[in-house]
Write an enzyme that holds these catalytic residues in place. Structure first.
Site, mmCIF file in Angstrom:
data_model
loop_
_atom_site.group_PDB
_atom_site.id
_atom_site.type_symbol
_atom_site.label_atom_id
_atom_site.label_comp_id
_atom_site.label_asym_id
_atom_site.label_seq_id
_atom_site.Cartn_x
_atom_site.Cartn_y
_atom_site.Cartn_z
ATOM 1 N N CYS A 146 0.832 -1.208 0.000
ATOM 2 C CA CYS A 146 0.000 0.000 0.000
ATOM 3 C C CYS A 146 0.863 1.254 0.000
ATOM 4 C CB CYS A 146 -0.923 -0.019 1.212
ATOM 5 S SG CYS A 146 -1.941 1.456 1.389
ATOM 6 N N CYS A 149 -0.352 4.140 2.088
ATOM 7 C CA CYS A 149 -0.198 3.982 3.544
ATOM 8 C C CYS A 149 1.248 4.209 3.959
ATOM 9 C CB CYS A 149 -0.549 2.572 4.007
ATOM 10 S SG CYS A 149 -2.171 1.994 3.532
ATOM 11 N N ASP A 150 2.187 3.695 3.186
ATOM 12 C CA ASP A 150 3.545 3.527 3.685
ATOM 13 C C ASP A 150 4.591 4.447 3.063
ATOM 14 O OD1 ASP A 150 2.297 1.518 5.053
ATOM 15 O OD2 ASP A 150 3.078 -0.096 3.803
#
Lengths: 321, 111
Positions: A146, A149-150
């Site tokens: 992701c 997200c990261d």
């Protein structure tokens, strides 16, 4: 004691296809139940693949683009407005061998959680991992499914994206907001991505390409420190240091649930009749990426979701006349 | 907006809560821009309500508390770290269902 509830239409999956089917089925007074899936950090989650994307620029009606998760929230609200019932659960078993069809969530029980006169399958597809050793343990430790997200955790570091399609270009371009350099590792010498996404990646000074290479091993112990790559033509292997690796090599349809019950291609995609969402089981319809290995767009998924709901409605009417 | 049983921790308040808590603390490292983090937020609120007294839930916004995220080697969110007696004893990476989360926490909560 049986807790089974009976419904006219049960929709499995809640991406653009499932939620469009829900909008149309709800407006046709079919009182659909949408079993939307469960939270996860892969695309196998309520809302589907768009939940992990940022700007969606090709969905008609949004001239300035729209954030993937925002778009899916709008789909969901629109389905709920017409009475679609959303259930945050994952389907664990189906029985399409007799009518009404059986759909189970959670633990295996003798009686299904739901029985349905018609089922619309829209379970979508999820991103493929490389299947290399230690992959599962490195997820969250430098290996990511992701980017949205990261990416934040790789500020001023050198990272890599594996893949050559639109999602690889989108992720790489997004990641340059944080990383000092993003290397796109691709197994061919040209990209599959659309022209506009390619141009954007080529024009980005932080993006470099490593052509004709595949990742064959992950380096580092507790966290990823690099990868071993192999040249696809001369088989020469080399080791490259990266703080993070993002996977964008493609998708596989979520069809394990239907093995032995619905006809599928060798690749796992469900087979639908030409110009239709009908499967080999009368009363079971399939729409979206789970049956589309060609277009795989949010708008085509939504279009086929509409088809599935209309076909289900007409089929149900024919049963009762 | 904030849940009454869930503390929002910062670089300065983190250590005190972790070292003085009388029950295990599950810390959710999250951010506003993280979709899967938003998806599990209501699940964590439910767990905080249902297991009040057995488990404390706290949140760290990694955007404004980058030092904490770095110190705990958070490289992916959501990351949930369980602290018992001031020590990190378990680390859960990625969003998951309530059922799976409760199974992961079975050692510190009872039904």
């Amino acid at each position: 004691m049986s807790n089974t509830t009976h419904h006219t239409v049960v929709i499995i999956g809640s991406g653009p296809a499932g939620l469009t089917a829900a909008i149309y089925a709800a407006r046709a007074n079919l009182n659909p139940v949408v079993v939307e899936g469960e939270p996860s950090s892969t695309s196998d989650q309520p809302g589907g693949q768009l939940m992990l994307t940022t700007d969606v620029e090709n969905y008609p009606g949004f001239p300035d683009g729209v954030m993937g998760p925002d778009l899916m929230h709008k789909f969901r609200e629109q389905a709920q407005r017409f009475g679609a019932q959303m259930v945050t659960d994952k389907v664990t078993k189906v029985d399409f061998s007799k009518r009404p069809f059986g759909v189970w969530t959670g633990e295996a029980t003798p009686e299904p959680t739901y029985t349905a006169e018609s089922v619309i399958v829209s379970t979508g597809a999820q991103s493929i991992m490389l299947g290399l050793e230690r992959e599962a343990e490195l997820v969250g430790h430098g290996l990511s499914t992701c980017a949205t997200c990261d990416g934040f955790f790789f500020r001023d570091q050198e990272i890599a994206v594996v893949g050559g399609g639109d999602s690889a270009m989108e992720e790489a371009t997004f990641l340059t907001k944080f990383a000092s350099k993003v290397t796109i590792i691709h197994r061919r010498d040209q990209l599959r991505a659309s022209k506009i996404m390619q141009d954007r990646a080529f024009a980005n000074e932080k993006i470099e390409f490593l052509w004709n290479h595949v990742v064959v091993d992950y380096l580092g112990n507790d966290k990823l420190e690099g990868v071993k790559v192999r040249h696809t033509q001369n088989s020469h292997e080399s080791e490259l240091a990266f703080a993070g690796l993002f996977m964008a090599i493609g998708h596989k349809p979520n069809t394990d649930l239907f093995a032995g019950q619905l006809d599928m291609k060798d690749s796992g995609y469900l087979i639908t009749k030409p110009d239709s969402t009908s499967t080999n089981v009368e009363g079971v319809f399939a729409c979206g990426d789970v049956q589309d290995d060609v277009y795989r767009q949010a708008v085509t998924a939504a279009g086929s979701g509409c088809m599935a709901a209309i076909e289900a409605e007409r089929w149900l009417e024919a049963q009762h006349s | 907006m904030a849940h009454p049983l869930i503390d929002e921790l910062t670089d300065s308040s983190f250590d005190e809560l972790i070292s003085t808590a009388e029950v295990p603390v599950l810390v959710d490292f999250w951010a506003e821009w993280c979709g899967p983090c938003k998806a599990i937020a209501p699940i964590l609120e439910e767990i905080a309500d249902e297991h009040n007294g057995q488990l404390k839930i706290a949140k760290v916004d990694v955007d404004s508390n980058q030092k904490l995220a770095l110190r705990h080697q958070v490289m992916s969110i959501p990351t949930l770290i369980l602290f018992q007696g001031g020590e990190a004893t378990k680390r859960l990476v990625g969003a998951k269902s309530k059922r799976d989360l409760l199974a992961d926490l079975a050692e510190v909560i009872s039904n």
